[in-house]
Design a protein around this motif. Sequence first.
Motif, PDB file in Angstrom:
ATOM      1  N   ASN A 111       0.842  -1.192   0.000  1.00  0.00           N
ATOM      2  CA  ASN A 111       0.000   0.000   0.000  1.00  0.00           C
ATOM      3  C   ASN A 111       0.876   1.242   0.000  1.00  0.00           C
ATOM      4  O   ASN A 111       1.831   1.330   0.766  1.00  0.00           O
ATOM      5  CB  ASN A 111      -0.904   0.026   1.227  1.00  0.00           C
ATOM      6  N   VAL A 112       0.539   2.195  -0.854  1.00  0.00           N
ATOM      7  CA  VAL A 112       1.202   3.492  -0.856  1.00  0.00           C
ATOM      8  C   VAL A 112       0.209   4.468  -0.255  1.00  0.00           C
ATOM      9  O   VAL A 112      -0.801   4.797  -0.879  1.00  0.00           O
ATOM     10  CB  VAL A 112       1.609   3.915  -2.284  1.00  0.00           C
ATOM     11  N   TYR A 139      -0.924   8.083   1.105  1.00  0.00           N
ATOM     12  CA  TYR A 139      -0.699   9.528   1.027  1.00  0.00           C
ATOM     13  C   TYR A 139      -1.500  10.142   2.164  1.00  0.00           C
ATOM     14  O   TYR A 139      -2.713  10.223   2.110  1.00  0.00           O
ATOM     15  CB  TYR A 139      -1.148  10.071  -0.331  1.00  0.00           C
ATOM     16  N   ALA A 176       2.900  10.634  -6.122  1.00  0.00           N
ATOM     17  CA  ALA A 176       2.734   9.268  -5.608  1.00  0.00           C
ATOM     18  C   ALA A 176       1.618   8.538  -6.352  1.00  0.00           C
ATOM     19  O   ALA A 176       1.786   7.391  -6.779  1.00  0.00           O
ATOM     20  CB  ALA A 176       2.437   9.305  -4.115  1.00  0.00           C
ATOM     21  N   VAL A 226       2.049   5.194  -8.965  1.00  0.00           N
ATOM     22  CA  VAL A 226       1.344   3.921  -8.794  1.00  0.00           C
ATOM     23  C   VAL A 226       0.516   3.610 -10.032  1.00  0.00           C
ATOM     24  O   VAL A 226       0.530   2.473 -10.533  1.00  0.00           O
ATOM     25  CB  VAL A 226       0.464   3.939  -7.515  1.00  0.00           C
ATOM     26  N   PHE A 267      -2.792   2.602  -4.137  1.00  0.00           N
ATOM     27  CA  PHE A 267      -2.610   3.969  -3.665  1.00  0.00           C
ATOM     28  C   PHE A 267      -3.805   4.291  -2.788  1.00  0.00           C
ATOM     29  O   PHE A 267      -4.945   4.132  -3.204  1.00  0.00           O
ATOM     30  CB  PHE A 267      -2.544   4.955  -4.842  1.00  0.00           C
ATOM     31  N   ILE A 323       4.234  10.334   2.854  1.00  0.00           N
ATOM     32  CA  ILE A 323       4.091   9.209   1.933  1.00  0.00           C
ATOM     33  C   ILE A 323       4.701   7.999   2.633  1.00  0.00           C
ATOM     34  O   ILE A 323       5.861   8.039   3.062  1.00  0.00           O
ATOM     35  CB  ILE A 323       4.820   9.455   0.593  1.00  0.00           C
ATOM     36  N   VAL A 325       5.155   3.768   2.189  1.00  0.00           N
ATOM     37  CA  VAL A 325       5.019   2.549   1.383  1.00  0.00           C
ATOM     38  C   VAL A 325       5.047   1.390   2.363  1.00  0.00           C
ATOM     39  O   VAL A 325       6.049   1.172   3.040  1.00  0.00           O
ATOM     40  CB  VAL A 325       6.157   2.428   0.342  1.00  0.00           C
ATOM     41  N   TYR A 365       7.301  -1.034   6.798  1.00  0.00           N
ATOM     42  CA  TYR A 365       6.988   0.109   5.940  1.00  0.00           C
ATOM     43  C   TYR A 365       8.197   1.026   5.798  1.00  0.00           C
ATOM     44  O   TYR A 365       9.137   0.971   6.581  1.00  0.00           O
ATOM     45  CB  TYR A 365       5.791   0.886   6.490  1.00  0.00           C
ATOM     46  N   ILE A 414       9.871   6.202  -5.342  1.00  0.00           N
ATOM     47  CA  ILE A 414       8.648   5.489  -4.958  1.00  0.00           C
ATOM     48  C   ILE A 414       8.578   4.142  -5.677  1.00  0.00           C
ATOM     49  O   ILE A 414       8.303   3.110  -5.058  1.00  0.00           O
ATOM     50  CB  ILE A 414       7.396   6.344  -5.247  1.00  0.00           C
ATOM     51  N   THR A 431      11.136   1.728  -4.197  1.00  0.00           N
ATOM     52  CA  THR A 431      10.743   1.313  -2.848  1.00  0.00           C
ATOM     53  C   THR A 431       9.657   0.251  -2.910  1.00  0.00           C
ATOM     54  O   THR A 431       9.700  -0.734  -2.179  1.00  0.00           O
ATOM     55  CB  THR A 431      10.271   2.533  -2.022  1.00  0.00           C
ATOM     56  N   ILE A 432       8.688   0.437  -3.788  1.00  0.00           N
ATOM     57  CA  ILE A 432       7.621  -0.557  -3.950  1.00  0.00           C
ATOM     58  C   ILE A 432       8.215  -1.879  -4.427  1.00  0.00           C
ATOM     59  O   ILE A 432       7.902  -2.945  -3.892  1.00  0.00           O
ATOM     60  CB  ILE A 432       6.543  -0.059  -4.940  1.00  0.00           C
TER      61      ILE A 432
END
Length: 148
Positions: free
Chosen positions: A46-47, A49, A66, A70, A82, A106, A108, A114, A136, A139-140
Motif C-alpha cells: 500500500n502506498v 498519502y 505518488a 502507482v 494507492f 508518503i 510505502v 513500511y 517510490i 521502494t515498492i
Amino acid sequence: MKNYFLISIIALAVFTACKPGHQKEAQRKAAMETDTIISIPPHTVNVYYFHGDKPCTTCQAVGNVAKETVMKYFADSMNVHFIDININRKPNRKLTRYYHVTNTSIVVAGREGYDNLTKEAFDYAVKKPDKLEIIIKETIMQREEYNR
C-alpha cells in the motif's frame, strides 16, 4: 491556622482537578501500546498519502506524484494500491498513530513493515518529480511483499 486550612483546600482542589487528565493520558498510552497491528493482506503493498483537510501546494504535489507513479507503473497489479488518507478524520487516527504520521506523508507499507518517504517527497515533489517517482517505484519493488 486559617492559612494552613486554606492551603490544604487549594492543594486538594488542584490535585483532584488534575487527576482526570492523568487518567486520560494513561488510557491513551495504554491504547497505543495494545492497539492491534494494521493488517495488510499477503503479497500487497500500500502506498499511503497522508494529508490534512487543506493540503498546501507542495503537499498536493507529493500526493499527485505518488498517485501518478502507482498508476503509471502498477496499474495492472492487483497487489499495489494507492490510498488517500485524511489525517484529520477520526476513522483514520489508528492508521496515523501506527505509522507515526502527524502531517503530510508518503508511506510505502506491506505486511513486513513500511518505508516513510516523507523527506524525499518534500525534497523532490515540486522541483524534481521524476526523481521522486523513481524513489517510490524502487521502494515498492524492493518490498518483500511485492517480490513474492
